[in-house]
Write an enzyme that holds these catalytic residues in place. Structure first.
Site, PDB file in Angstrom:
ATOM      1  N   SER A  80     -14.180  25.295 -26.988  1.00 31.16           N
ATOM      2  CA  SER A  80     -14.376  24.032 -27.692  1.00 31.16           C
ATOM      3  C   SER A  80     -13.287  23.895 -28.734  1.00 31.16           C
ATOM      4  CB  SER A  80     -15.747  24.019 -28.359  1.00 31.16           C
ATOM      5  OG  SER A  80     -15.755  23.146 -29.475  1.00 31.16           O
TER       6      SER A  80
ATOM      7  N   GLN B 259      -7.468  -1.901   5.090  1.00 29.94           N
ATOM      8  CA  GLN B 259      -6.486  -1.155   4.297  1.00 29.94           C
ATOM      9  C   GLN B 259      -7.175  -0.405   3.151  1.00 29.94           C
ATOM     10  OE1 GLN B 259      -2.514  -2.852   3.792  1.00 29.94           O
ATOM     11  NE2 GLN B 259      -2.823  -2.794   1.588  1.00 29.94           N
TER      12      GLN B 259
ATOM     13  N   LYS C  78      -8.219   3.827   2.789  1.00 29.30           N
ATOM     14  CA  LYS C  78      -7.423   5.028   2.490  1.00 29.30           C
ATOM     15  C   LYS C  78      -7.700   5.668   1.149  1.00 29.30           C
ATOM     16  CE  LYS C  78      -4.004   3.138   5.437  1.00 29.30           C
ATOM     17  NZ  LYS C  78      -4.888   1.928   5.488  1.00 29.30           N
TER      18      LYS C  78
ATOM     19  N   ASN D 172      -1.731  -2.022  13.693  1.00 34.34           N
ATOM     20  CA  ASN D 172      -3.192  -1.875  13.762  1.00 34.34           C
ATOM     21  C   ASN D 172      -3.621  -0.601  14.491  1.00 34.34           C
ATOM     22  OD1 ASN D 172      -2.965  -4.336  12.597  1.00 34.34           O
ATOM     23  ND2 ASN D 172      -3.871  -5.521  14.278  1.00 34.34           N
TER      24      ASN D 172
ATOM     25  N   ASN E  10     -17.849  27.489 -22.615  1.00 31.91           N
ATOM     26  CA  ASN E  10     -18.599  26.506 -21.826  1.00 31.91           C
ATOM     27  C   ASN E  10     -18.359  26.653 -20.326  1.00 31.91           C
ATOM     28  OD1 ASN E  10     -19.600  25.242 -24.177  1.00 31.91           O
ATOM     29  ND2 ASN E  10     -17.702  24.054 -24.377  1.00 31.91           N
TER      30      ASN E  10
ATOM     31  N   TYR F 237      -8.801  -5.792  13.918  1.00 30.78           N
ATOM     32  CA  TYR F 237      -8.233  -5.455  12.616  1.00 30.78           C
ATOM     33  C   TYR F 237      -8.425  -6.595  11.620  1.00 30.78           C
ATOM     34  CZ  TYR F 237      -5.191  -3.932   8.894  1.00 30.78           C
ATOM     35  OH  TYR F 237      -4.721  -3.548   7.663  1.00 30.78           O
TER      36      TYR F 237
ATOM     37  N   GLU G 244     -19.925  22.221 -14.647  1.00 31.87           N
ATOM     38  CA  GLU G 244     -20.208  20.833 -15.037  1.00 31.87           C
ATOM     39  C   GLU G 244     -19.336  19.863 -14.249  1.00 31.87           C
ATOM     40  OE1 GLU G 244     -20.281  20.640 -19.483  1.00 31.87           O
ATOM     41  OE2 GLU G 244     -20.338  22.802 -19.226  1.00 31.87           O
TER      42      GLU G 244
ATOM     43  N   SER H 153       0.828  -1.213   0.000  1.00 33.04           N
ATOM     44  CA  SER H 153       0.000   0.000   0.000  1.00 33.04           C
ATOM     45  C   SER H 153       0.863   1.264   0.000  1.00 33.04           C
ATOM     46  CB  SER H 153      -0.916   0.006   1.236  1.00 33.04           C
ATOM     47  OG  SER H 153      -0.152  -0.105   2.422  1.00 33.04           O
TER      48      SER H 153
ATOM     49  N   LYS I 150     -17.696  28.793 -28.952  1.00 36.61           N
ATOM     50  CA  LYS I 150     -18.166  28.249 -27.678  1.00 36.61           C
ATOM     51  C   LYS I 150     -17.437  28.784 -26.459  1.00 36.61           C
ATOM     52  CE  LYS I 150     -20.395  24.633 -27.203  1.00 36.61           C
ATOM     53  NZ  LYS I 150     -21.676  24.431 -26.604  1.00 36.61           N
TER      54      LYS I 150
ATOM     55  N   THR J  39     -40.270  26.446  -9.035  1.00 38.51           N
ATOM     56  CA  THR J  39     -40.470  25.093  -8.499  1.00 38.51           C
ATOM     57  C   THR J  39     -40.739  24.261  -9.747  1.00 38.51           C
ATOM     58  OG1 THR J  39     -42.847  25.405  -8.236  1.00 38.51           O
ATOM     59  CG2 THR J  39     -41.495  25.910  -6.307  1.00 38.51           C
ATOM     60  N   HIS J  40     -40.271  23.039  -9.763  1.00 41.71           N
ATOM     61  CA  HIS J  40     -40.388  22.182 -10.969  1.00 41.71           C
ATOM     62  C   HIS J  40     -39.733  22.840 -12.192  1.00 41.71           C
ATOM     63  CE1 HIS J  40     -43.595  19.938  -8.753  1.00 41.71           C
ATOM     64  NE2 HIS J  40     -43.872  21.149  -8.301  1.00 41.71           N
TER      65      HIS J  40
HETATM   66  N1  ARG Z   1      -1.052  -1.167   5.706  1.00 42.21           N
HETATM   67  C1  ARG Z   1      -1.962  -1.646   6.689  1.00 42.21           C
HETATM   68  C2  ARG Z   1      -3.278  -0.887   6.620  1.00 42.21           C
HETATM   69  O1  ARG Z   1      -3.314   0.073   5.971  1.00 42.21           O
HETATM   70  C3  ARG Z   1      -1.361  -1.458   8.049  1.00 42.21           C
HETATM   71  C4  ARG Z   1      -1.879  -2.411   9.049  1.00 42.21           C
HETATM   72  C5  ARG Z   1      -1.410  -3.781   8.748  1.00 42.21           C
HETATM   73  N2  ARG Z   1      -1.726  -4.642   9.828  1.00 42.21           N
HETATM   74  C6  ARG Z   1      -1.652  -5.967   9.723  1.00 42.21           C
HETATM   75  N3  ARG Z   1      -1.988  -6.634  10.763  1.00 42.21           N
HETATM   76  N4  ARG Z   1      -1.279  -6.549   8.622  1.00 42.21           N
HETATM   77  O2  ARG Z   1      -4.257  -1.258   7.195  1.00 42.21           O
END
Ligand code: ARG
Length: 475
Positions: free
Chosen positions: A276, A321, A324, A109, A284, A316, A289, A22, A282, A154-155
């Site tokens: 455009s 994960q 994020k 965790n 725009n 956990y 939008e 990650s 144009k 309205t509408h």
């Molecule tokens: N990269 C993990 C996350 O975003 C960190 C926690 C990982 N914990 C584990 N027990 N593998 O959640």
């Protein structure tokens, strides 16, 4: 560098590493991870779990790492799994085995959710501040048009004339509620999870309250299993962002409509328009939008996190994960959209004559006739019926309401006399709507004043929090 491996006899397969990894997106948590490590270090040191000289070396290395992260001199590498492992690699490269000391009493965790809370709070403040700027722009624009009339809809059909300042100012109410929600969100987001460990707390003499205080959190977890599992603050933030997006999309729709050749009310400035590639004439309203279009991903991000959380066992699970990227994406989206919409609103000019000319058309003053009769004690249902007959007569004879003769009015209802023409003017209709929150210009001025005041209060709270947060981060 892997943070585990002792009990394994084989390295993970490439596919396992690729799916687990990650760091390519969670690297943004690095400054918060370093800061929470400093807080953890402080607790380990004060409880005597790390010798003073080791603690000092770790502190120095963490601070060094912090500026290297900031300058880009230290970055994640392909072998790093996540931000936590990358930073521990950085520490160990500087300190050798001592770099691994911080893992005592802490698990990724409790660490990852602490980092994410700090990240979310920091960015929520940035978004909140942009929302107050948007509100300034809305309210300032509204105050330019308080005494200009326009048909209210309205509408999307002409309903009753309104002050155009009232029409614009309504959006500030929606964003004020969002600011209120953000303020409320902090109570539940500003809770420290550090000290929960993997899930059960710690046998080491840690001090979660002290860590929380050190990191500027308002409170500390009450249940360690919940602490590593709770992502309500992510879901709630995403809901706030989705709702802000929804509000922005409604502005987008309005601006697009008003800028159309058919309406031709809004003249969006060149600076906030696009052209455009094929049609040279144009201009725009693309910002409007995109404000409308981007709301899709803001809503999608909320749904994806809620779906991930639904049915998930507590403590956990690696599914977490997935919290994020949706959060990052919604934040990045709003950081792009909010300034563009603010600028677009601030620089749009409206055609006062055109709106005023349209205000009484479409029989938008018909309610005035009904109210005129009610003031003469005619029951509203009868009054409504009579006003409807006036509209019908006008429609079939191609006239406006004020053009009906006294005889025609009297024929429709005996209580309807020529005096009704006095209320069949837009300015009179506006001025008479003096019940609180109504469109009478004198009230709209007051409304704008009060909303500006509320907005300053929000802006002050946000600035105070932001100051405290940045002091905490640089401590
Ligand atoms: N990269 C993990 C996350 O975003 C960190 C926690 C990982 N914990 C584990 N027990 N593998 O959640």
């Amino acid at each position: 560098m892997a943070l585990w491996g002792g009990r394994f006899s084989e390295a993970p397969a490439d596919a396992v590493f690729a799916l687990s990894r990650s760091v390519h997106y969670d690297w943004r948590l690095a400054p918060y991870d370093i800061r929470s490590s400093l807080a953890h270090l402080f607790v380990l040191e004060t409880s005597g779990l790390i010798a003073e000289n080791d603690a000092e070396a770790i502190r120095t290395a963490l601070k060094e790492l912090s500026s290297q992260v900031l300058s880009g001199a230290f970055t994640a590498e392909s072998q790093d799994e996540d931000v936590h492992s990358a930073l521990e690699r950085g520490l160990t490269q500087k300190l050798g085995a001592v770099g691994g000391a911080l893992r005592a009493g802490r698990s990724r965790n409790d660490q990852v959710t602490t980092d994410l809370r700090l990240f979310a709070m920091d960015h929520m403040l940035e978004i909140a501040s942009l929302l107050t700027e948007l509100n300034w722009a809305i309210l300032n624009k509204a105050s330019e048009y308080v005494n200009d009339s326009a048909p209210g809809f309205t509408h999307i059909q002409h309903a009753q004339p309104v002050s155009f300042g009232h029409e614009i100012a309504k959006h500030a109410q929606a964003f004020s509620r969002d600011l209120d929600r953000i303020n409320d969100w902090f109570k539940r987001a500003s809770v420290s999870s550090l000290g929960a460990g993997a899930l059960a707390g710690s046998s080491l003499p840690l001090n979660p309250e002290l860590t929380a205080k050190n990191l500027g959190f308002e409170s500390v977890f009450a249940n360690s299993i919940d602490a590593v599992s709770d992502r309500d603050y992510v879901a709630e933030a995403l809901f706030i962002f989705a709702l802000v997006g929804t509000h922005l999309s409604r502005i987008g729709e309005e601006w697009t409509l008003w800028a159309s050749t058919e309406f031709a009310w809004a003249k969006v400035s060149d600076q906030y328009s696009t052209g455009s590639s094929i049609m040279p004439q144009k201009k725009n309203p693309d910002m409007a939008e995109l404000a409308r279009g981007k709301s899709g991903r803001l809503l999608g991000n909320l749904v994806s996190v809620l779906t991930m959380l639904k049915g998930l066992p507590f403590a956990y699970n690696r599914d977490l994960q997935e919290d994020k990227e949706p959060l990052f994406d919604s934040i990045d989206t709003l950081l792009l959209v909010l300034p563009a919409v603010t600028g677009m609103i601030a620089t749009t000019e409206f055609d006062r004559e055109k709106m005023a000319a349209a205000a009484p058309t479409g029989f938008s003053l018909a309610t005035e006739i009904a109210d005129y009769l009610v003031r003469k004690n005619i029951p509203f249902a009868t009054a409504h019926e009579s006003a409807g007959k006036c509209v019908s007569l006008c429609e079939s004879t191609g006239r406006q309401l004020h053009q009906l003769t006294d005889a025609e009015f009297g024929h429709i209802h005996p209580a309807l006399d020529g005096g009704v023409r006095e209320v069949l003017v837009v300015s009179g209709a506006l001025d008479s709507r003096t019940t609180s929150g109504g469109t009478a210009p004198i009230l709209v001025v007051e409304q704008i004043k009060q909303t500006l005041e509320l907005n300053s209060q929000h802006a002050k709270k946000i600035a105070d929090r932001a100051r405290a947060f940045s002091e905490m981060m640089s401590a």
